[in-house]
Design a protein around this motif. Structure first.
Motif, PDB file in Angstrom:
ATOM      1  N   GLY A 246       0.813  -1.220   0.000  1.00  0.00           N
ATOM      2  CA  GLY A 246       0.000   0.000   0.000  1.00  0.00           C
ATOM      3  C   GLY A 246       0.846   1.270   0.000  1.00  0.00           C
ATOM      4  N   GLY A 247       0.245   2.337   0.476  1.00  0.00           N
ATOM      5  CA  GLY A 247       0.880   3.651   0.454  1.00  0.00           C
ATOM      6  C   GLY A 247       2.217   3.711   1.194  1.00  0.00           C
TER       7      GLY A 247
ATOM      8  N   HIS B 282      -4.469   5.722   5.288  1.00  0.00           N
ATOM      9  CA  HIS B 282      -5.766   5.546   5.953  1.00  0.00           C
ATOM     10  C   HIS B 282      -5.841   4.169   6.599  1.00  0.00           C
ATOM     11  CE1 HIS B 282      -7.369   2.909   2.870  1.00  0.00           C
ATOM     12  NE2 HIS B 282      -8.480   2.802   3.578  1.00  0.00           N
ATOM     13  N   ASP B 283      -4.884   3.307   6.217  1.00  0.00           N
ATOM     14  CA  ASP B 283      -4.798   1.970   6.820  1.00  0.00           C
ATOM     15  C   ASP B 283      -3.370   1.470   6.674  1.00  0.00           C
ATOM     16  OD1 ASP B 283      -4.437   1.244   4.170  1.00  0.00           O
ATOM     17  OD2 ASP B 283      -6.108  -0.168   4.105  1.00  0.00           O
TER      18      ASP B 283
ATOM     19  N   ASP C 174      -1.367  -1.866   5.091  1.00  0.00           N
ATOM     20  CA  ASP C 174      -1.584  -3.039   4.239  1.00  0.00           C
ATOM     21  C   ASP C 174      -0.390  -3.993   4.310  1.00  0.00           C
ATOM     22  OD1 ASP C 174      -4.021  -1.872   2.712  1.00  0.00           O
ATOM     23  OD2 ASP C 174      -2.485  -0.336   2.435  1.00  0.00           O
TER      24      ASP C 174
HETATM   25 MG    MG Z   1      -3.371   1.561   2.498  1.00  0.00          MG
END
Ligand code: MG
Ligand code: DCP
Length: 446
Positions: free
Chosen positions: A193-194, A203-204, A206
């Motif tokens: 993810g990011g 935002h989360d 991963d």
């Molecule tokens: Mg993410």
């Protein structure tokens, strides 16, 4: 002597997967306005319009300098008439009137608040909005039956809408590693993810989990989840066996080992210890994992939701909204009285709003964590597919399909001309199969 002024005319490839897009954005005013319009289109379930604005924003993100005049844009792809009007407005007036009025609109504000609830997608938010539900308190009063994901989403609303820092992501990584290694030594955990793209917030968090020996990863997720639950780390979880056979974007004839992806959408309880807290200059005596385990164990009674309720659908609960504290006036703070009764799946349950409101004071915070297990034969595809950005992924698939007659998914790459799957054990090999120059994760921030 010439008094001609040199105009820098920008150019860029039209596929985002051929561009190098770092996090250094010289055109935030333009890209933020276009992102608002993209978000608004997505909330209205106008995917085509959403993608058009996302593409326009993305092409501006890769420019080496700030845009100062419209004529600099004439060589650029992905900028349609509408996006051009928005850019012109900003260059001439300092802001986009359309983006500003969208941000102020009752519908946009309400849909943002409602989709900020984990488990609530654009469809549900729109239905509620049309029923006159514009705020969390109106949702509470409506007596709507909420599924377990949405109930957790409401309970941890403030935390979930607070960006996750890299420090917090690292603390979560240690917990996930400990959990995975406790149940399957030798398994490998990768942050995707990011955060893999170098973002400092998300935002989360991963993760992609695999084992170097094919097949060893089978049945791993339930064990990891049980371990995490037994240690009090989970506030909510829903595990899905991601059936590749049912997926829309997969090639027509998947191999038999391709329906194995398991995914766990969860909400972690992360203790704010010395590592996680934002205080500067504090010494760390214990390792984050040690102090975390101690604190969580001593806290006891973590709110545990068994993930049996149906979340709105995977896509619904995966509606990703960029957390933006400025546009979120802490909607839970509108709720009175402090102890509310929620009708959850027909059962009256009391919701401790005080707990939800005191996100800044309690010794822990809720963090969304996404876990994916992949067989090692598909790892490179899964890694490429879960690193993002979403637009980069979409453009990779568009490139594969339109330019190469190939179908790319997070499981495999299928060559339609040769009627066969192309193997790869690294992201570099996948880019090579696709005839693309390798773009490292930090340059996939399209
Ligand atoms: Mg993410
Ligand atoms: N992804 C995807 N399609 C989905 C879900 C995920 O392509 N339906 C991929 C692309 C994303 C990555 O997985 O970049 C992780 O999903 P996130 O929504 O967590 O996206 P990011 O991690 O990029 O953003 P954030 O930093 O906000 O978490």
């Amino acid at each position: 002597q010439s008094n001609k002024v040199e105009v820098v005319v920008f150019s860029a490839p039209s596929y985002a997967c051929k561009r190098r897009t770092t996090l250094k954005n010289h055109n935030t005013l333009l890209t933020e306005a276009l992102s608002i319009l993209a978000e608004s289109a997505e909330l209205n379930e106008d995917e085509g319009r959403g993608v058009a604005f996302r593409r326009a924003a993305a092409v501006l993100k890769c420019l080496p300098k700030a845009v100062s005049s419209m004529e600099q844009l004439r060589g650029l792809p992905c900028l349609g008439d509408h996006s051009m009007r928005v850019i012109k407005d900003i260059l001439e007036n300092g802001a986009s009137s359309e983006a500003e009025s969208t941000k102020q609109s009752e519908r946009f504000k309400a849909l943002k608040v409602l989709t900020g609830i984990f488990g609530v997608g654009a469809k549900t938010a729109d239905r509620w909005f049309r029923e006159g539900i514009h705020s969390l308190s109106q949702l509470q009063e409506s007596g709507h039956t909420l599924n377990q994901a949405q109930q957790a989403g409401l309970q941890f609303y403030d935390d979930i809408n607070l960006p996750v820092s890299k420090t917090e992501a690292d603390a979560i990584s240690e917990i996930v590693e400990k959990a995975v290694h406790a149940v399957l030594p030798g398994a490998e955990i990768t942050l995707t993810g990011g955060f893999r793209r170098g973002k400092l917030t998300g935002h989360d968090v991963d993760f992609l989990i695999t084992h170097p020996e094919e097949g060893k990863e089978e049945g791993l997720m339930p064990k990891v989840v049980s371990w995490l639950e037994s240690q009090g780390f989970l506030l909510y979880q829903k595990t899905t066996r991601n059936s590749y056979l049912e997926s829309k974007d997969g090639p027509g004839r998947p191999a038999s080992n391709m329906d194995r992806f398991e995914r766990c959408l969860s909400i972690f309880k992360l203790t704010k210890d010395r590592c996680v807290g934002q205080k500067q200059g504090t010494k760390q005596s214990a390792t984050p994992i040690e102090s975390h385990v101690k604190t969580v164990c001593s806290l006891g009674d973590p709110t545990q939701a068994k993930g049996e309720g149906n979340s709105e659908s995977l896509t619904g609960s995966c509606q990703k909204t960029e957390p933006n504290p400025q546009s979120h006036p802490h909607p839970l703070s509108q709720i009175h009285p402090s102890n509310l009764t929620l009708n959850v799946l027909g059962q009256e349950k009391s919701l401790d709003v005080d707990q939800a409101q005191t996100s800044g004071h309690k010794p822990w915070r809720a963090v969304r964590v996404d876990l994916v297990v992949s067989p090692v034969s598909q790892f490179a595809f899964a890694l490429l597919g879960w690193t993002g950005s979403k637009l980069f992924e979409r453009e990779l698939r568009r490139w594969a399909g339109h330019e190469k007659a190939m179908s790319l998914s997070s499981h495999a790459l299928y060559d339609n001309k040769q009627s066969r799957y192309l193997r790869a054990s690294s992201e570099e090999e996948i880019f090579a199969h696709l005839g693309l120059e390798y773009i490292p994760p930090t340059e996939r921030n399209a």
